[in-house]
Scaffold this active site. Structure first.
Site, short mmCIF file in Angstrom:
data_model
loop_
_atom_site.label_atom_id
_atom_site.label_comp_id
_atom_site.label_asym_id
_atom_site.label_seq_id
_atom_site.Cartn_x
_atom_site.Cartn_y
_atom_site.Cartn_z
N GLU A 180 0.77 -1.18 -0.37
CA GLU A 180 -0.36 -0.07 0.14
C GLU A 180 0.64 0.96 -0.74
O GLU A 180 0.31 2.47 0.18
CB GLU A 180 -0.69 0.29 1.39
CG GLU A 180 -1.60 -1.03 0.96
CD GLU A 180 -3.10 -1.20 2.15
OE1 GLU A 180 -2.72 -0.63 3.23
OE2 GLU A 180 -4.44 -1.84 2.45
N GLU A 227 6.05 -22.32 7.35
CA GLU A 227 6.76 -21.34 7.98
C GLU A 227 7.25 -22.14 9.07
O GLU A 227 8.12 -21.40 9.72
CB GLU A 227 5.26 -21.02 9.29
CG GLU A 227 4.85 -22.12 10.34
CD GLU A 227 3.70 -21.32 10.96
OE1 GLU A 227 3.90 -22.01 11.78
OE2 GLU A 227 2.80 -20.86 10.17
#
Length: 281
Positions: free
Chosen positions: A82, A113
């Site tokens: 963003e 992960e």
């Protein structure tokens, strides 16, 4: 010896959720969420330390990296993605990396992960170096992908920080600038996409926004470097010019079409010590 469960794994303050009506569920979730900003507020001194250091590094040409897995990784990628449209910066100023790659943004990647080595492999693709800053995001504070990346980064002289939601986590113990957001047990036990995720999002908003302001990407309270990528943003740009220069909509529209950047127009206005020159162009 009795061990205490990490906060993120402690049992919810509520039980029998399936027996609650819709209104009761919504009310109780909202009640829990109201504690999140207060938890973030307590961490502001630590956020301040991280931001101060990050700004100093980026002023010297460094970059800010986020790494995370699952919800935490998605939030990092979201915040990083963003910044270019909001502040008009290059896509390599703030870089978000998620365990499992971009495919993990939409669908969980099994065991991604758990790999201690992969994060550093992902980071070196971007030529991370000792001028850069790395922020590891993991609600548990134990995610192997994140921890492995942070440890390797420290070995290579990269300044490190972390955001976690448990006190004295292994991440906090192994970074230069730990940030702990202790929001308490989740509404659904262990579902860190809820309060923990909200807290992480708030902290990331604070970090990237403050960094961008300190680096001069905001004028007054306006996004003068935003990318004019749609009609809404063009209209916003016109309004900024009308307010800042005291000109009408048509004049502002003409200027924006010509220069395609609000900041550039404001700088020309300042350089020429008035808007008359601009109006006549």
């Amino acid at each position: 010896m009795k061990t205490t469960k990490p906060t993120t794994e402690q049992s919810s303050n509520y039980d029998g959720l399936e027996k609650m009506g819709i209104s009761e569920l919504l009310f109780n979730i909202n009640k829990e969420d109201q504690s999140v900003p207060l938890a973030v507020e307590k961490a502001i001194p630590h956020i301040n330390n991280f931001v101060t250091m990050t700004v100093s590094r980026m002023q010297l040409g460094g970059r800010l990296f986020y790494i995370g897995a699952g919800t935490s990784g998605r939030l990092g990628v979201l915040d990083a993605s963003e910044c270019p449209p909001t502040f008009g910066v290059s896509e390599d100023w703030i870089i978000g990396i998620i365990a499992g790659g971009d495919g993990a943004l939409r669908k969980a990647v099994e065991n991604a992960e758990d790999d201690m080595q992969q994060a550093w492999k992902d980071l070196i693709k971007f030529n991370i170096c000792d001028k850069d800053v790395l922020l590891g995001i993991a609600a548990s504070g134990t995610t192997p992908y994140v921890l492995g990346g942070l440890l390797k980064a420290k070995e290579n002289g990269v300044i490190t920080g972390s955001i976690s939601c448990n006190k004295n986590s292994v991440l906090s113990m192994n970074v230069d600038y730990p940030i702990e957001l202790i929001v308490g047990p989740e509404f659904i036990t262990g579902s860190t996409r809820m309060k923990s995720g909200t807290a992480q999002k708030l902290a990331l908003n604070m970090i990237s926004t403050t960094v961008m302001i300190q680096l001069g990407r905001v004028h007054g309270n306006k996004m003068v470097d935003m990318q004019l990528s749609n009609k809404k943003l063009v209209i916003r740009g016109i309004k900024i010019l009308m307010e800042e220069l005291g000109i009408d909509k048509e004049s502002a529209s003409v200027l924006l079409k010509k220069y395609k950047n609000v900041r550039k127009i404001l700088e020309i206005h300042k350089r020429d010590s008035g808007s008359q020159t601009l109006k006549k162009e």
